[in-house]
Design a protein around this motif. Structure first.
Motif, PDB file in Angstrom:
ATOM      1  N   ALA A   1       0.831  -1.207   0.000  1.00 50.73           N
ATOM      2  CA  ALA A   1       0.000   0.000   0.000  1.00 50.73           C
ATOM      3  C   ALA A   1       0.865   1.255   0.000  1.00 50.73           C
ATOM      4  N   VAL A   2       1.925   1.242   0.811  1.00 48.70           N
ATOM      5  CA  VAL A   2       2.846   2.386   0.836  1.00 48.70           C
ATOM      6  C   VAL A   2       3.535   2.533  -0.520  1.00 48.70           C
ATOM      7  N   ALA A   3       3.997   1.421  -1.086  1.00 49.22           N
ATOM      8  CA  ALA A   3       4.700   1.462  -2.370  1.00 49.22           C
ATOM      9  C   ALA A   3       3.783   1.993  -3.478  1.00 49.22           C
ATOM     10  N   ARG A   4       2.538   1.583  -3.481  1.00 50.68           N
ATOM     11  CA  ARG A   4       1.605   2.090  -4.496  1.00 50.68           C
ATOM     12  C   ARG A   4       1.397   3.594  -4.349  1.00 50.68           C
ATOM     13  N   ALA A   5       1.278   4.054  -3.116  1.00 50.94           N
ATOM     14  CA  ALA A   5       1.086   5.473  -2.876  1.00 50.94           C
ATOM     15  C   ALA A   5       2.269   6.308  -3.362  1.00 50.94           C
ATOM     16  N   PHE A   6       3.463   5.764  -3.224  1.00 50.84           N
ATOM     17  CA  PHE A   6       4.686   6.463  -3.632  1.00 50.84           C
ATOM     18  C   PHE A   6       5.041   6.221  -5.105  1.00 50.84           C
ATOM     19  N   GLY A   7       4.357   5.275  -5.737  1.00 49.43           N
ATOM     20  CA  GLY A   7       4.700   4.934  -7.111  1.00 49.43           C
ATOM     21  C   GLY A   7       5.979   4.155  -7.225  1.00 49.43           C
ATOM     22  N   THR A   8       6.324   3.403  -6.156  1.00 46.17           N
ATOM     23  CA  THR A   8       7.562   2.611  -6.159  1.00 46.17           C
ATOM     24  C   THR A   8       7.282   1.127  -6.246  1.00 46.17           C
ATOM     25  N   ALA A   9       5.997   0.744  -6.382  1.00 45.15           N
ATOM     26  CA  ALA A   9       5.632  -0.677  -6.421  1.00 45.15           C
ATOM     27  C   ALA A   9       6.211  -1.363  -7.660  1.00 45.15           C
TER      28      ALA A   9
END
Length: 284
Positions: free
Chosen positions: A276-284
């Motif tokens: 969820a954090v990675a998706r929010a930051f665009g780092t997924a």
């Protein structure tokens, strides 16, 4: 099984009356800098309370987020009750975000357009409050995301199960019992009038504030007295047009986030949070 990840750098920094532990990723930062996730622990053992824990609490989770979401994690060693009751922890949360926004570019190589907050239990309470506080700063500090894991949302909740049925349904659950929760509350909020203030119970924050919040992921456990508070908070976010994902973990008690070393459902909870954090930051 140790789920702590090796990261590029770990640094302890003193801020005012408390300190933070900064986890930085391996490798070269993106051109605009690292996204930053400010994280508030939830205490030891029962994972709650504003009274227990220290800078090592949930260190495994912080390193997981740093490594797997490819971001800087600022873990906050906020002051604890009863020696430092409300609003000390809130003040430390505010100071942390303001420090990151003021000095993060130079000190952390931070991308100030990608800031997020999160926490577990009492830490989830602080993260939710800080998201509201950020809106009222002059100038406001924009956040892109909030991760709320088994958060304390309403410090007026009671054993009656009204309005949160989970307080009655899960009265005999393991780890976080109503008696424990009320003990934590008495330590952190000895002044009864403070318990309905939105700076301790974010569900009572101004309606205008809710409309400007960042999107959220709320993780709740089926066998947790705090389950329905988290769900109610997500519903209120949605009512104000804010994207809010709720993930319910069946048959799980309150402290699952800290049990990823022994339980598959704990590993799933951590992975869901990191993603969820990675998706929010665009780092997924």
């Amino acid at each position: 099984m140790d789920r702590t990840y090796s990261v590029g750098k770990v640094e302890d920094i003193v801020l005012g009356k408390f300190d933070v532990r900064v986890y930085s990723p391996d490798g070269e930062a993106p051109e605009r800098g690292w996204p930053v996730f400010i994280y508030f622990h939830g205490g030891e053992i029962v994972d709650c309370g504003w009274t227990l824990g220290n800078i090592t609490t949930n260190g495994a989770f912080a390193s997981n987020v740093c490594k797997r979401a490819n971001c800087v994690v600022v873990a906050v060693n906020y002051r604890l009750a009863p020696e430092n009751p409300y609003p000390a922890a809130v003040e430390d949360a505010v100071e942390t975000l303001q420090w990151v926004y003021r000095e993060g570019k130079e000190r952390l190589n931070a991308d100030l357009s990608r800031l997020a907050v999160g926490g577990s239990s009492s830490g989830g309470n602080l993260a939710a409050i800080l998201a509201h506080k950020a809106i009222h700063f002059e100038p406001p500090i924009p956040l892109v995301f909030q991760l709320l894991v088994v958060p304390v949302i309403d410090n007026t909740a009671s054993l009656t199960g009204v309005p949160y049925k989970s307080w009655a349904e899960n009265a005999n659950t393991v780890q976080l019992t109503p008696a424990f929760m009320l003990w934590f509350r008495d330590n952190y909020l000895p002044n009864l009038a403070d318990r309905a203030a939105w700076e301790s119970s974010p569900i009572y924050a101004p309606e205008s504030s809710f409309k400007k919040l960042p999107k959220a992921c709320v993780q709740v456990m089926e066998l947790d007295i705090l389950r329905d508070e988290g769900i109610a908070y997500a519903e209120k976010l949605r009512q104000h047009g804010i994207e809010a994902e709720v993930i319910l973990y069946k048959t799980a008690p309150h402290p699952i986030l800290s049990m990823d070393g022994v339980l598959e459902i704990g590993r799933r909870c951590v992975t869901d949070a990191v993603q969820a954090v990675a998706r929010a930051f665009g780092t997924a």
